[in-house]
Design a protein around this motif. Structure first.
Motif, short mmCIF file in Angstrom:
data_model
loop_
_atom_site.label_atom_id
_atom_site.label_comp_id
_atom_site.label_asym_id
_atom_site.label_seq_id
_atom_site.Cartn_x
_atom_site.Cartn_y
_atom_site.Cartn_z
N LEU A 110 0.76 -1.17 -0.05
CA LEU A 110 -0.11 -0.05 -0.04
C LEU A 110 0.64 1.28 -0.08
N VAL A 111 0.56 2.09 -0.90
CA VAL A 111 1.30 3.36 -0.98
C VAL A 111 1.08 4.43 0.07
N LYS A 112 1.82 4.82 1.02
CA LYS A 112 1.98 5.70 1.90
C LYS A 112 2.31 7.19 1.46
N ASP A 113 2.45 7.84 2.40
CA ASP A 113 2.91 9.35 1.91
C ASP A 113 4.31 9.41 1.27
N LYS A 151 -6.10 0.28 -7.09
CA LYS A 151 -5.24 0.62 -8.27
C LYS A 151 -3.91 -0.18 -7.89
N ILE A 152 -3.60 -0.90 -8.80
CA ILE A 152 -2.46 -1.82 -8.77
C ILE A 152 -1.26 -1.28 -9.80
N PHE A 153 -0.26 -0.89 -9.51
CA PHE A 153 0.76 -0.70 -10.57
C PHE A 153 1.80 -1.85 -10.38
N LEU A 154 2.05 -2.58 -11.41
CA LEU A 154 2.88 -3.72 -11.69
C LEU A 154 4.37 -3.06 -11.79
N ALA A 178 -9.21 5.22 -2.63
CA ALA A 178 -8.72 4.92 -3.96
C ALA A 178 -7.37 4.61 -3.81
N PRO A 179 -6.96 3.72 -3.16
CA PRO A 179 -5.54 3.48 -2.78
C PRO A 179 -4.87 3.10 -4.02
N TRP A 180 -3.61 3.10 -3.95
CA TRP A 180 -2.48 2.74 -4.96
C TRP A 180 -1.67 1.68 -4.26
N TYR A 181 -1.55 0.35 -5.05
CA TYR A 181 -0.47 -0.39 -4.35
C TYR A 181 0.64 -0.74 -5.26
#
Length: 289
Positions: free
Chosen positions: A10-13, A179-182, A236-239
């Protein structure tokens, strides 16, 4: 059992893409990961059925990556076991002239999952702040602007704001977003592109147009870093998943999706006393035949 990848990726700050690993360095072996994936696919199928039965919410999974990062195969291996009636995949290509005649979010609205469904975006509205930022001249096809000089800092800030508002609106109206970034390395991308050339059954996947884009790899990474930092929100988190090991990327993705579905508090419909009586009457009628 594998770790909880929802927390790990999980993307943090203040996300820095250069600090994000592209490789899995844990203790899990590929063989163990493949076996866990089989078990998780059954769990995902059960949760998807519950989502469909609940009928009040939907799930949108957004996949973004560089070429050859494994989006298509991830979709196949992660969602291959779900009921196709409750799942829809949309692959976004270059917009058509009709799509260019609307705002940049229009075609994505049309592809959103209805309640009870899982929708998968293979690429998405983020292309408007990725490929269109690397190639700002593409924005001229929208005919609203006359020169690439129009695409200044304020233009991109407005785009990020539009995306945040779009996703917040969806979240407030029953759509949960992942939202997933490979995250694939440039070296691994090179290997996979060469495989597409060397292996005849993969030739169809290779396009010479991939090479000019590969030359802009670092520029794309900057755009991804900015877009992820601008738009990773609670609703709407990014991973960011290491994608050099395909088996691991698939396992991490499915566990993130399962964790999200479990947190949606899905419920099977509860029958009223009258409906239960109707079932008993129907049972008696069938048994008496």
């Amino acid at each position: 059992m594998a770790d909880n990848f929802s927390d790990d990726f999980l993307v943090k700050d203040n996300f820095t893409i250069k600090k994000a690993s592209t490789e899995y360095n844990g203790k899990l072996t590929k063989e163990e990961g493949v076996q866990i994936l089989i078990q998780e696919k059954e769990k995902l199928r059960e949760l998807q059925e519950k989502l469909y039965a609940d009928g009040s919410k939907s799930l949108l999974v957004i996949l973004q990556a560089m070429d050859a990062a494994g989006k298509d195969s991830l979709i196949e291996h992660v969602f291959g076991g779900v009921n196709p009636q409750g799942c829809n995949v949309t692959s976004f290509k270059t917009p058509s002239s009709k799509e260019y005649s609307h705002d940049f979010l229009w075609r994505h609205y049309l592809a959103l999952p209805q309640k009870g469904m899982i929708g998968i975006f293979n690429r998405s509205h983020y292309e408007s702040v990725l490929v269109c930022k690397v190639h700002p001249e593409y924005n001229l096809s929208e005919k609203t602007w006359s020169s690439v000089k129009d695409f200044d800092k304020g233009f991109w800030e407005n785009r990020y704001e539009s995306i945040r508002n779009f996703e917040k609106h969806l979240s407030q109206n029953g759509t949960t977003i992942i939202k997933i970034f490979l995250h694939v390395s440039k070296d691994e991308q090179k290997k996979r592109l060469l495989d597409r050339i060397d292996e005849q059954e993969k030739n169809w996947k290779f396009s010479a147009a991939d090479l000019p884009e590969r030359a802009l790899f670092d520029e794309y990474m900057d755009c991804y870093e900015t877009a992820i930092n601008e738009t990773s929100k609670d609703e709407a988190p990014w991973y960011v998943i290491p994608a050099d090991n395909k088996w691991f990327a698939r396992l991490a993705a499915i566990q993130i999706i399962i964790d999200t579905l479990e947190k949606m508090n899905l419920q099977y419909p509860k029958l009223s006393a009258e409906e239960k009586k109707g079932l008993e009457d129907s049972k008696k009628q069938l048994e008496s035949e």
